[in-house]
Design a protein around this motif. Structure first.
Motif, PDB file in Angstrom:
ATOM      1  N   SER A 170     -17.901 -29.466 -25.857  1.00 47.37           N
ATOM      2  CA  SER A 170     -17.288 -29.748 -24.194  1.00 47.37           C
ATOM      3  C   SER A 170     -17.360 -28.625 -23.320  1.00 47.37           C
ATOM      4  CB  SER A 170     -16.248 -30.419 -23.977  1.00 47.37           C
ATOM      5  OG  SER A 170     -15.164 -29.458 -24.271  1.00 47.37           O
ATOM      6  N   ILE A 171     -17.437 -27.361 -24.033  1.00 49.60           N
ATOM      7  CA  ILE A 171     -17.503 -26.090 -23.279  1.00 49.60           C
ATOM      8  C   ILE A 171     -18.650 -25.329 -23.241  1.00 49.60           C
ATOM      9  CG2 ILE A 171     -15.089 -25.698 -23.488  1.00 49.60           C
ATOM     10  CD1 ILE A 171     -15.535 -23.454 -25.322  1.00 49.60           C
ATOM     11  N   ASN A 172     -19.635 -25.931 -24.032  1.00 51.09           N
ATOM     12  CA  ASN A 172     -21.114 -25.393 -24.242  1.00 51.09           C
ATOM     13  C   ASN A 172     -22.184 -25.899 -23.313  1.00 51.09           C
ATOM     14  OD1 ASN A 172     -20.129 -23.520 -26.014  1.00 51.09           O
ATOM     15  ND2 ASN A 172     -20.143 -25.211 -27.817  1.00 51.09           N
ATOM     16  N   ALA A 173     -23.064 -25.091 -22.791  1.00 56.23           N
ATOM     17  CA  ALA A 173     -24.093 -25.580 -22.270  1.00 56.23           C
ATOM     18  C   ALA A 173     -25.101 -25.885 -23.300  1.00 56.23           C
ATOM     19  CB  ALA A 173     -25.028 -24.257 -21.500  1.00 56.23           C
ATOM     20  N   GLY A 200     -28.882 -12.266 -19.893  1.00 57.55           N
ATOM     21  CA  GLY A 200     -29.502 -11.741 -18.776  1.00 57.55           C
ATOM     22  C   GLY A 200     -29.876 -13.023 -17.926  1.00 57.55           C
ATOM     23  N   SER A 201     -31.197 -13.417 -17.702  1.00 57.24           N
ATOM     24  CA  SER A 201     -31.489 -14.507 -17.163  1.00 57.24           C
ATOM     25  C   SER A 201     -32.218 -15.721 -17.998  1.00 57.24           C
ATOM     26  CB  SER A 201     -32.541 -14.095 -15.829  1.00 57.24           C
ATOM     27  OG  SER A 201     -33.607 -13.611 -16.302  1.00 57.24           O
ATOM     28  N   THR A 202     -32.098 -15.227 -19.492  1.00 62.59           N
ATOM     29  CA  THR A 202     -32.988 -16.096 -20.449  1.00 62.59           C
ATOM     30  C   THR A 202     -31.970 -16.946 -21.072  1.00 62.59           C
ATOM     31  OG1 THR A 202     -34.454 -14.366 -20.513  1.00 62.59           O
ATOM     32  CG2 THR A 202     -34.562 -16.051 -22.177  1.00 62.59           C
ATOM     33  N   TRP A 203     -32.327 -18.203 -21.073  1.00 62.46           N
ATOM     34  CA  TRP A 203     -31.664 -19.281 -21.916  1.00 62.46           C
ATOM     35  C   TRP A 203     -32.022 -19.223 -23.251  1.00 62.46           C
ATOM     36  CZ3 TRP A 203     -26.939 -21.573 -20.206  1.00 62.46           C
ATOM     37  CH2 TRP A 203     -26.519 -21.392 -19.077  1.00 62.46           C
ATOM     38  N   LEU A 204     -31.310 -19.218 -24.385  1.00 65.37           N
ATOM     39  CA  LEU A 204     -31.668 -19.001 -25.688  1.00 65.37           C
ATOM     40  C   LEU A 204     -30.788 -20.150 -26.424  1.00 65.37           C
ATOM     41  CD1 LEU A 204     -31.617 -15.190 -26.212  1.00 65.37           C
ATOM     42  CD2 LEU A 204     -33.464 -16.369 -25.755  1.00 65.37           C
ATOM     43  N   ASN A 205     -31.473 -20.610 -27.611  1.00 65.11           N
ATOM     44  CA  ASN A 205     -30.984 -21.487 -28.505  1.00 65.11           C
ATOM     45  C   ASN A 205     -29.921 -20.620 -29.525  1.00 65.11           C
ATOM     46  OD1 ASN A 205     -33.554 -20.381 -29.784  1.00 65.11           O
ATOM     47  ND2 ASN A 205     -32.342 -21.351 -31.599  1.00 65.11           N
ATOM     48  N   VAL A 206     -28.905 -21.233 -29.582  1.00 65.26           N
ATOM     49  CA  VAL A 206     -27.656 -20.681 -30.538  1.00 65.26           C
ATOM     50  C   VAL A 206     -27.736 -21.011 -32.143  1.00 65.26           C
ATOM     51  CG1 VAL A 206     -25.290 -20.448 -30.879  1.00 65.26           C
ATOM     52  CG2 VAL A 206     -26.013 -20.402 -28.463  1.00 65.26           C
TER      53      VAL A 206
END
Length: 121
Positions: A30-33, A102-108
């Protein structure tokens, strides 16, 4: 070990709809994008939709107005409602937890199997 299980793909005619589901293990869901990616044949994987812990959403231009991402934190599940599908939406769709650098979304996490969406008449 976090597991992501995507489902709901299939063959659909142009203009049709599909709803994808992604079930995630882990009590911190629930706390993750979270995000939905897709990879078409011969192309790089791209992030098409993301949703924050507060429910804020963002879409790549090619799917805006047609796709809707949502989440059910009680079920640890994120959804992708896809309407007005086009042949160019054909791809394997994956979900993942997201982190921003930064401004980049990455998979975890490592990628799951994905679910294949084929849009064809």
């Amino acid at each position: 070990q976090v597991q992501l299980v995507e489902s709901g793909g299939g063959l659909v005619q142009p203009g049709g709809s599909l709803r994808l589901s992604c079930a995630a293990s882990g009590s911190i869901f629930s706390i993750n994008a979270m995000g939905w990616y897709r990879q078409a044949p011969g192309k790089q994987r791209e992030l098409v939709a993301r949703i924050g812990s507060g429910g804020n959403t963002n879409y790549t231009d090619s799917v805006k107005g047609r796709f809707t991402i949502s989440r059910d934190n009680a079920k640890n599940t994120v959804y992708l409602q896809m309407n007005s599908l086009k042949p160019e939406d054909t791809a394997v769709y994956y979900c993942n937890r997201l982190a921003v650098v930064g401004s980049t979304w990455l998979n975890v996490y490592a990628w799951g199997q994905g679910t294949l969406v084929t849009v064809s008449s």
